[in-house]
Design a protein around this motif. Structure first.
Motif, PDB file in Angstrom:
ATOM      1  N   PHE A 174       0.830  -1.202   0.000  1.00  0.00           N
ATOM      2  CA  PHE A 174       0.000   0.000   0.000  1.00  0.00           C
ATOM      3  C   PHE A 174       0.866   1.254   0.000  1.00  0.00           C
ATOM      4  CE2 PHE A 174      -1.830   3.532   2.321  1.00  0.00           C
ATOM      5  CZ  PHE A 174      -3.034   3.725   1.668  1.00  0.00           C
ATOM      6  N   GLY A 175       1.902   1.253   0.821  1.00  0.00           N
ATOM      7  CA  GLY A 175       2.781   2.412   0.875  1.00  0.00           C
ATOM      8  C   GLY A 175       3.397   2.730  -0.466  1.00  0.00           C
ATOM      9  N   VAL A 176       3.878   1.702  -1.151  1.00  0.00           N
ATOM     10  CA  VAL A 176       4.499   1.906  -2.466  1.00  0.00           C
ATOM     11  C   VAL A 176       3.475   2.430  -3.471  1.00  0.00           C
ATOM     12  CG1 VAL A 176       5.580   0.729  -4.416  1.00  0.00           C
ATOM     13  CG2 VAL A 176       6.291   0.171  -2.080  1.00  0.00           C
ATOM     14  N   VAL A 177       2.285   1.828  -3.488  1.00  0.00           N
ATOM     15  CA  VAL A 177       1.241   2.247  -4.437  1.00  0.00           C
ATOM     16  C   VAL A 177       0.797   3.676  -4.153  1.00  0.00           C
ATOM     17  CG1 VAL A 177      -1.132   1.824  -5.198  1.00  0.00           C
ATOM     18  CG2 VAL A 177       0.427  -0.093  -4.861  1.00  0.00           C
ATOM     19  N   CYS A 178       0.586   3.993  -2.880  1.00  0.00           N
ATOM     20  CA  CYS A 178       0.136   5.334  -2.499  1.00  0.00           C
ATOM     21  C   CYS A 178       1.175   6.391  -2.868  1.00  0.00           C
ATOM     22  CB  CYS A 178      -0.159   5.356  -1.001  1.00  0.00           C
ATOM     23  SG  CYS A 178      -0.847   6.910  -0.397  1.00  0.00           S
ATOM     24  N   VAL A 179       2.434   6.116  -2.572  1.00  0.00           N
ATOM     25  CA  VAL A 179       3.497   7.069  -2.890  1.00  0.00           C
ATOM     26  C   VAL A 179       3.626   7.248  -4.402  1.00  0.00           C
ATOM     27  CG1 VAL A 179       5.999   7.400  -2.862  1.00  0.00           C
ATOM     28  CG2 VAL A 179       4.811   6.731  -0.770  1.00  0.00           C
ATOM     29  N   THR A 180       3.595   6.148  -5.140  1.00  0.00           N
ATOM     30  CA  THR A 180       3.724   6.225  -6.601  1.00  0.00           C
ATOM     31  C   THR A 180       2.581   7.004  -7.226  1.00  0.00           C
ATOM     32  OG1 THR A 180       4.867   4.078  -6.620  1.00  0.00           O
ATOM     33  CG2 THR A 180       3.976   4.871  -8.718  1.00  0.00           C
ATOM     34  N   ALA A 181       1.346   6.715  -6.773  1.00  0.00           N
ATOM     35  CA  ALA A 181       0.181   7.420  -7.309  1.00  0.00           C
ATOM     36  C   ALA A 181       0.236   8.907  -6.968  1.00  0.00           C
ATOM     37  CB  ALA A 181      -1.101   6.803  -6.769  1.00  0.00           C
ATOM     38  N   SER A 182       0.644   9.219  -5.753  1.00  0.00           N
ATOM     39  CA  SER A 182       0.729  10.618  -5.339  1.00  0.00           C
ATOM     40  C   SER A 182       1.752  11.379  -6.171  1.00  0.00           C
ATOM     41  CB  SER A 182       1.105  10.707  -3.857  1.00  0.00           C
ATOM     42  OG  SER A 182       0.129  10.086  -3.056  1.00  0.00           O
ATOM     43  N   LEU A 183       2.904  10.755  -6.402  1.00  0.00           N
ATOM     44  CA  LEU A 183       3.926  11.397  -7.230  1.00  0.00           C
ATOM     45  C   LEU A 183       3.426  11.612  -8.656  1.00  0.00           C
ATOM     46  CD1 LEU A 183       7.144   9.523  -6.011  1.00  0.00           C
ATOM     47  CD2 LEU A 183       6.514  11.901  -5.572  1.00  0.00           C
ATOM     48  N   SER A 184       2.650  10.641  -9.169  1.00  0.00           N
ATOM     49  CA  SER A 184       2.104  10.771 -10.518  1.00  0.00           C
ATOM     50  C   SER A 184       1.166  11.972 -10.615  1.00  0.00           C
ATOM     51  CB  SER A 184       1.353   9.492 -10.903  1.00  0.00           C
ATOM     52  OG  SER A 184       0.718   9.639 -12.162  1.00  0.00           O
ATOM     53  N   VAL A 185       0.257  12.097  -9.643  1.00  0.00           N
ATOM     54  CA  VAL A 185      -0.692  13.211  -9.665  1.00  0.00           C
ATOM     55  C   VAL A 185       0.025  14.543  -9.473  1.00  0.00           C
ATOM     56  CG1 VAL A 185      -2.667  14.244  -8.487  1.00  0.00           C
ATOM     57  CG2 VAL A 185      -2.616  11.779  -8.893  1.00  0.00           C
ATOM     58  N   LEU A 186       0.962  14.592  -8.539  1.00  0.00           N
ATOM     59  CA  LEU A 186       1.684  15.837  -8.286  1.00  0.00           C
ATOM     60  C   LEU A 186       2.518  16.264  -9.491  1.00  0.00           C
ATOM     61  CD1 LEU A 186       2.765  15.154  -4.598  1.00  0.00           C
ATOM     62  CD2 LEU A 186       1.127  16.889  -5.374  1.00  0.00           C
ATOM     63  N   CYS A 187       3.118  15.286 -10.173  1.00  0.00           N
ATOM     64  CA  CYS A 187       3.871  15.604 -11.393  1.00  0.00           C
ATOM     65  C   CYS A 187       2.937  16.117 -12.483  1.00  0.00           C
ATOM     66  CB  CYS A 187       4.622  14.369 -11.888  1.00  0.00           C
ATOM     67  SG  CYS A 187       6.071  13.941 -10.903  1.00  0.00           S
ATOM     68  N   ALA A 188       1.753  15.505 -12.600  1.00  0.00           N
ATOM     69  CA  ALA A 188       0.774  15.961 -13.587  1.00  0.00           C
ATOM     70  C   ALA A 188       0.339  17.390 -13.298  1.00  0.00           C
ATOM     71  CB  ALA A 188      -0.432  15.027 -13.608  1.00  0.00           C
ATOM     72  N   LEU A 189       0.135  17.699 -12.007  1.00  0.00           N
ATOM     73  CA  LEU A 189      -0.229  19.063 -11.630  1.00  0.00           C
ATOM     74  C   LEU A 189       0.869  20.051 -12.006  1.00  0.00           C
ATOM     75  CD1 LEU A 189      -1.795  18.452  -8.103  1.00  0.00           C
ATOM     76  CD2 LEU A 189      -2.982  19.389 -10.095  1.00  0.00           C
ATOM     77  N   SER A 190       2.112  19.640 -11.834  1.00  0.00           N
ATOM     78  CA  SER A 190       3.238  20.522 -12.132  1.00  0.00           C
ATOM     79  C   SER A 190       3.449  20.695 -13.626  1.00  0.00           C
ATOM     80  CB  SER A 190       4.508  19.960 -11.485  1.00  0.00           C
ATOM     81  OG  SER A 190       5.624  20.751 -11.808  1.00  0.00           O
ATOM     82  N   VAL A 191       3.318  19.599 -14.376  1.00  0.00           N
ATOM     83  CA  VAL A 191       3.606  19.623 -15.814  1.00  0.00           C
ATOM     84  C   VAL A 191       2.424  20.123 -16.627  1.00  0.00           C
ATOM     85  CG1 VAL A 191       4.186  18.195 -17.815  1.00  0.00           C
ATOM     86  CG2 VAL A 191       5.319  17.795 -15.611  1.00  0.00           C
ATOM     87  N   ARG A 192       1.227  19.566 -16.337  1.00  0.00           N
ATOM     88  CA  ARG A 192       0.056  19.888 -17.154  1.00  0.00           C
ATOM     89  C   ARG A 192      -0.783  21.030 -16.597  1.00  0.00           C
ATOM     90  NH1 ARG A 192      -3.993  15.934 -17.891  1.00  0.00           N
ATOM     91  NH2 ARG A 192      -4.330  16.791 -19.965  1.00  0.00           N
ATOM     92  N   GLY A 193      -0.760  21.175 -15.273  1.00  0.00           N
ATOM     93  CA  GLY A 193      -1.658  22.132 -14.643  1.00  0.00           C
ATOM     94  C   GLY A 193      -1.578  23.545 -15.197  1.00  0.00           C
ATOM     95  N   PRO A 194      -0.395  24.173 -15.212  1.00  0.00           N
ATOM     96  CA  PRO A 194      -0.313  25.550 -15.719  1.00  0.00           C
ATOM     97  C   PRO A 194      -0.750  25.673 -17.183  1.00  0.00           C
ATOM     98  CG  PRO A 194       1.653  24.971 -14.470  1.00  0.00           C
ATOM     99  CD  PRO A 194       0.885  23.700 -14.663  1.00  0.00           C
TER     100      PRO A 194
END
Length: 212
Positions: A174-194
């Motif tokens: 769970f820890g690995v999946v949660c961390v990986t998913a969170s990094l994916s969303v945060l990267c998407a916010l940084s790259v695609r969001g603006p």
């Protein structure tokens, strides 16, 4: 009168419990205030209900008290989120997946309980993957709460750290999946969001909402 001394273990237990509950509160507040469930995935919400019940069963006999209490409280918040969201989300064939998942877990509990931890870790994919993938595909990220996903990132790290001493396989996965998913969303916010925000502002069209 001297102040009571709070032990490090007690303080850490409170932090573990809080980090299990706090990431879900922004979504609950948003739904209660606006009633807008746009962007939420009903199958993922239903899978979350199944997982929280199964996690409680799995953690109850262990010594990971902080994880257990945090899971129970977070499960109650998840129930509230699902109850508010289900009224405006469309049902589809994929909503059968959580029901099948529940039957699989019941079978494992009855026939091979030693496998429950590993399966629960894998089951977290049913909750996190749709959001992690969707963040790179949706036409707008205006409704995603970066704060929630930073908190989920911390939650994943805490679960991994808490599960490591006792080698709780489910908690580690769970820890690995949660961390990986969170990094994916945060990267998407940084790259695609603006870029998406600028495009929406230029067109003058209202943004679609993907709730965190």
């Amino acid at each position: 009168m001297p102040l009571p001394v709070v032990s490090f273990d007690a303080l850490y237990a409170v932090v573990v419990v809080a980090i299990g509950v706090v990431p879900l509160l922004p979504q609950l507040t948003r739904l209660a205030r606006t009633g807008d469930a746009a962007g939420l995935c009903l199958p993922a919400l239903l899978a979350g209900l199944v997982n929280y019940v199964a996690w409680t069963w799995y953690l109850a006999p262990t010594e990971a008290t902080g994880l257990l209490v945090g899971n129970v409280l977070a499960g109650l918040v998840w129930v509230a989120v699902t109850a508010l969201a289900v009224r405006s989300l469309a049902w589809s064939a994929s909503c059968l997946v959580p029901a099948v998942w529940a039957l699989v877990l019941l079978g494992v509990v009855a026939l091979a309980p030693g496998l429950l931890g590993s399966l629960l870790g894998v089951g977290s994919l049913l909750v996190f993957v749709p959001q992690a993938v969707g963040a790179w595909r949706v036409p707008s990220l205006s409704g995603v709460s970066a704060t929630s996903w930073w908190l989920l990132l911390v939650q994943g790290l805490v679960w991994f750290g808490e599960s490591l001493p006792g080698l709780l396989v489910g908690g580690l996965v769970f820890g690995v999946v949660c961390v990986t998913a969170s990094l994916s969303v945060l990267c998407a916010l940084s790259v695609r969001g603006p870029r998406l925000a600028a495009a929406a502002a230029a067109s003058g069209a209202p943004d679609a909402v993907l709730a965190a």
